[in-house]
Design a protein around this motif. Structure first.
Motif, PDB file in Angstrom:
ATOM      1  N   TYR A  83     -74.409-104.276   3.320  1.00  0.00           N
ATOM      2  CA  TYR A  83     -73.871-105.206   2.321  1.00  0.00           C
ATOM      3  C   TYR A  83     -75.005-105.994   1.674  1.00  0.00           C
ATOM      4  O   TYR A  83     -75.081-106.121   0.437  1.00  0.00           O
ATOM      5  CB  TYR A  83     -72.851-106.139   2.970  1.00  0.00           C
ATOM      6  CG  TYR A  83     -71.998-106.943   2.006  1.00  0.00           C
ATOM      7  CD1 TYR A  83     -72.197-106.912   0.632  1.00  0.00           C
ATOM      8  CD2 TYR A  83     -70.956-107.738   2.487  1.00  0.00           C
ATOM      9  CE1 TYR A  83     -71.394-107.645  -0.240  1.00  0.00           C
ATOM     10  CE2 TYR A  83     -70.154-108.469   1.634  1.00  0.00           C
ATOM     11  CZ  TYR A  83     -70.377-108.433   0.272  1.00  0.00           C
ATOM     12  OH  TYR A  83     -69.592-109.152  -0.582  1.00  0.00           O
ATOM     13  N   HIS A 102     -68.203-100.167  -3.947  1.00  0.00           N
ATOM     14  CA  HIS A 102     -67.943-100.337  -2.515  1.00  0.00           C
ATOM     15  C   HIS A 102     -66.970-101.499  -2.324  1.00  0.00           C
ATOM     16  O   HIS A 102     -67.228-102.611  -2.795  1.00  0.00           O
ATOM     17  CB  HIS A 102     -69.243-100.639  -1.769  1.00  0.00           C
ATOM     18  CG  HIS A 102     -70.208 -99.511  -1.723  1.00  0.00           C
ATOM     19  ND1 HIS A 102     -70.307 -98.662  -0.626  1.00  0.00           N
ATOM     20  CD2 HIS A 102     -71.117 -99.060  -2.632  1.00  0.00           C
ATOM     21  CE1 HIS A 102     -71.248 -97.765  -0.859  1.00  0.00           C
ATOM     22  NE2 HIS A 102     -71.747 -97.981  -2.070  1.00  0.00           N
ATOM     23  N   ASN A 118     -62.361-107.721   2.174  1.00  0.00           N
ATOM     24  CA  ASN A 118     -62.668-109.127   2.423  1.00  0.00           C
ATOM     25  C   ASN A 118     -61.709-109.805   3.393  1.00  0.00           C
ATOM     26  O   ASN A 118     -62.122-110.645   4.191  1.00  0.00           O
ATOM     27  CB  ASN A 118     -62.691-109.896   1.097  1.00  0.00           C
ATOM     28  CG  ASN A 118     -63.389-111.223   1.219  1.00  0.00           C
ATOM     29  OD1 ASN A 118     -64.478-111.314   1.784  1.00  0.00           O
ATOM     30  ND2 ASN A 118     -62.762-112.265   0.709  1.00  0.00           N
ATOM     31  N   ASN A 133     -64.928-100.941   8.665  1.00  0.00           N
ATOM     32  CA  ASN A 133     -65.493-101.935   7.756  1.00  0.00           C
ATOM     33  C   ASN A 133     -66.749-102.619   8.292  1.00  0.00           C
ATOM     34  O   ASN A 133     -67.596-103.083   7.524  1.00  0.00           O
ATOM     35  CB  ASN A 133     -64.444-102.987   7.384  1.00  0.00           C
ATOM     36  CG  ASN A 133     -63.952-103.786   8.586  1.00  0.00           C
ATOM     37  OD1 ASN A 133     -64.649-104.633   9.130  1.00  0.00           O
ATOM     38  ND2 ASN A 133     -62.721-103.509   9.004  1.00  0.00           N
ATOM     39  N   MET A 192     -65.329-104.202   0.103  1.00  0.00           N
ATOM     40  CA  MET A 192     -65.794-104.872   1.317  1.00  0.00           C
ATOM     41  C   MET A 192     -64.670-105.370   2.227  1.00  0.00           C
ATOM     42  O   MET A 192     -64.944-106.054   3.209  1.00  0.00           O
ATOM     43  CB  MET A 192     -66.708-106.046   0.940  1.00  0.00           C
ATOM     44  CG  MET A 192     -67.970-105.612   0.238  1.00  0.00           C
ATOM     45  SD  MET A 192     -68.939-104.489   1.270  1.00  0.00           S
ATOM     46  CE  MET A 192     -70.039-103.780   0.055  1.00  0.00           C
ATOM     47  N   TYR A 248     -70.597-102.062   7.034  1.00  0.00           N
ATOM     48  CA  TYR A 248     -71.271-102.804   5.966  1.00  0.00           C
ATOM     49  C   TYR A 248     -72.042-104.013   6.491  1.00  0.00           C
ATOM     50  O   TYR A 248     -72.911-104.542   5.800  1.00  0.00           O
ATOM     51  CB  TYR A 248     -70.252-103.297   4.943  1.00  0.00           C
ATOM     52  CG  TYR A 248     -69.754-102.238   3.983  1.00  0.00           C
ATOM     53  CD1 TYR A 248     -70.627-101.528   3.169  1.00  0.00           C
ATOM     54  CD2 TYR A 248     -68.387-101.971   3.870  1.00  0.00           C
ATOM     55  CE1 TYR A 248     -70.161-100.575   2.266  1.00  0.00           C
ATOM     56  CE2 TYR A 248     -67.912-101.021   2.972  1.00  0.00           C
ATOM     57  CZ  TYR A 248     -68.805-100.331   2.175  1.00  0.00           C
ATOM     58  OH  TYR A 248     -68.341 -99.383   1.282  1.00  0.00           O
ATOM     59  N   ARG A 296     -69.416-113.979  -2.424  1.00  0.00           N
ATOM     60  CA  ARG A 296     -68.996-112.577  -2.449  1.00  0.00           C
ATOM     61  C   ARG A 296     -68.297-112.251  -3.761  1.00  0.00           C
ATOM     62  O   ARG A 296     -68.516-111.191  -4.356  1.00  0.00           O
ATOM     63  CB  ARG A 296     -68.067-112.263  -1.277  1.00  0.00           C
ATOM     64  CG  ARG A 296     -68.714-112.353   0.093  1.00  0.00           C
ATOM     65  CD  ARG A 296     -67.779-111.754   1.129  1.00  0.00           C
ATOM     66  NE  ARG A 296     -68.217-111.970   2.504  1.00  0.00           N
ATOM     67  CZ  ARG A 296     -67.673-111.372   3.552  1.00  0.00           C
ATOM     68  NH1 ARG A 296     -66.666-110.538   3.385  1.00  0.00           N
ATOM     69  NH2 ARG A 296     -68.112-111.610   4.768  1.00  0.00           N
ATOM     70  N   ASP A 352     -63.879-108.380  -4.352  1.00  0.00           N
ATOM     71  CA  ASP A 352     -64.689-108.040  -3.176  1.00  0.00           C
ATOM     72  C   ASP A 352     -65.251-106.622  -3.268  1.00  0.00           C
ATOM     73  O   ASP A 352     -65.501-105.972  -2.259  1.00  0.00           O
ATOM     74  CB  ASP A 352     -63.904-108.235  -1.880  1.00  0.00           C
ATOM     75  CG  ASP A 352     -62.611-107.445  -1.823  1.00  0.00           C
ATOM     76  OD1 ASP A 352     -62.166-106.964  -2.878  1.00  0.00           O
ATOM     77  OD2 ASP A 352     -62.043-107.304  -0.728  1.00  0.00           O
ATOM     78  N   THR A 392     -62.944-108.975   6.724  1.00  0.00           N
ATOM     79  CA  THR A 392     -64.355-109.193   7.040  1.00  0.00           C
ATOM     80  C   THR A 392     -64.869-110.571   6.652  1.00  0.00           C
ATOM     81  O   THR A 392     -66.059-110.837   6.784  1.00  0.00           O
ATOM     82  CB  THR A 392     -65.219-108.142   6.311  1.00  0.00           C
ATOM     83  OG1 THR A 392     -65.121-108.340   4.886  1.00  0.00           O
ATOM     84  CG2 THR A 392     -64.779-106.727   6.646  1.00  0.00           C
TER      85      THR A 392
END
Length: 369
Positions: free
Chosen positions: A348, A330, A334, A311, A332, A314, A109, A208, A337
């Motif tokens: 994603y 964007h 992290n 979240n 994410m 994604y 990521r 992220d 997630t």
């Protein structure tokens, strides 16, 4: 008694800047009160806690584990990366990422975030600073070698205490309260983002993000917000002009003055939020929400188009995520997630396939794991 102890801890964190309130809470819990009184106090504590966290994902996590290992920050062995020293002179168009977890490399990521930034900005320099060693084997045999095929990517090592020398944060970085932080990895990242912008100017980004548009047509000095209550420090730009230098100096001084080792976000988004609000209030511009005096605070759709509570959007297979043309990157989320899988038909995965294709192709089904 267990629940009383837990909520006493919550009270201490919630009222960290209001000792009188903390003491009142603890006194009420510890005296010989009726169960109704104790329950009322606990419910009040819960309500206050929820009100404080509802609009900012950076403030809602409490750390119980104090064992995060950051020993690599002080290691000089097995280090294949060039060192950031006094000769380092990045161009004004620079983007900075920091890796502070001591993993000795980047996750897929993180690598996607770096590639997407480099791909979108071929005439910018993209710098990835590691606070711990990266071995020659990892540098040459992992996807780090593929990132270096982008001519504008530089992977470099910093030694935290040396890096802070000669700056307002030198003494703080060397002090025991910093080393005893409840969020050692995250607070190192907080220190570095403001130090780097103070030293060099440019754009700082969390790793992220997936960048989808170049930043060239944005203002010179800016940050973003993900709600109506706080400016967020995940992506910021302080240029080398007078306003950028003013913002950089103000943020490191605010960090030094207000550093708190017990909060996740108090030293990250808390810093830029306090600085922007103070600057705007001084000039009688109480509507700080869009910035003031030339410093721009971009709306959530620009860098945080999906609110943190949504979240999972994604990561949902088959989801067709429509975002604004105003979106440049964007985020994410992290820390919320990191355990989610990334189905091939999820938003994603589709973003990664388009904007960090080298990393996504290399990892395939293992991307994000």
């Amino acid at each position: 008694m267990f629940f009383i102890a837990v909520f006493a801890r919550l009270a201490n964190l919630m009222f960290v800047r209001n000792n009188r309130a903390t003491h009142v809470f603890l006194d009420l819990c510890c005296k010989k009160c009726s169960y109704k009184t104790i329950i009322s106090v606990l419910i009040t504590g819960i309500i206050i806690f929820i009100l404080k966290i509802r609009d900012s994902p950076e403030m809602y996590i409490i750390k119980w584990n104090m064992t995060e290992n950051i020993s690599c920050h002080y290691s000089t062995e097995d280090d294949a990366l060039p060192l950031v020293d006094e000769t380092f002179n990045p161009p004004e168009k620079s983007i900075f990422f920091h890796e502070t977890s001591c993993r000795g490399g980047l996750s897929s990521r993180q690598a996607c975030g770096v590639e997407s930034a480099a791909k979108a900005h071929p005439d910018w320099q993209v710098n990835v600073f590691f606070s711990g060693p990266v071995s020659d084997f990892i540098l040459k045999r992992s996807f780090l070698a593929k990132l270096l095929k982008y001519k504008n990517v530089k992977l470099m090592r910093i030694h935290l205490q040396e890096y802070a020398k000669g700056t307002p944060l030198e003494s703080l970085v060397a002090a025991s309260p910093y080393k005893k932080s409840a969020w050692r990895i995250e607070h190192t990242s907080d220190v570095l983002r403001y130090l780097t912008l103070y030293k060099y100017g440019g754009v700082y980004m969390d790793s992220d993000f997936v960048v989808v548009k170049p930043f060239d047509d944005l203002e010179k000095n800016w940050s973003g917000r993900e709600s109506i209550t706080a400016v967020v420090s995940g992506v910021m730009s302080f240029s080398r002009d007078s306003l950028g230098r003013q913002m950089a100096a103000a943020t490191v001084e605010n960090f030094k003055k207000n550093y708190n080792p017990n909060y996740w976000g108090y030293n990250g988004p808390g810093v830029i939020t306090r600085v922007v609000k103070e600057m705007c209030f001084k000039t009688k511009k109480k509507k700080w929400i869009h910035g003031c005096n030339g410093f721009k605070v971009y709306d959530p759709e620009v860098f945080y188009p999906v609110y943190y509570k949504q979240n999972r959007l994604y990561f949902e297979a088959g989801r067709n995520l429509t975002t604004s043309e105003k979106t440049y990157a964007h985020h994410m989320w992290n820390h919320l997630t990191m355990k989610y899988s990334i189905p091939k038909t999820s938003p994603y995965a589709q973003l990664a396939k388009q904007y960090c294709p080298t990393v996504y192709e290399m990892y395939g089904d293992s991307f994000g794991v």
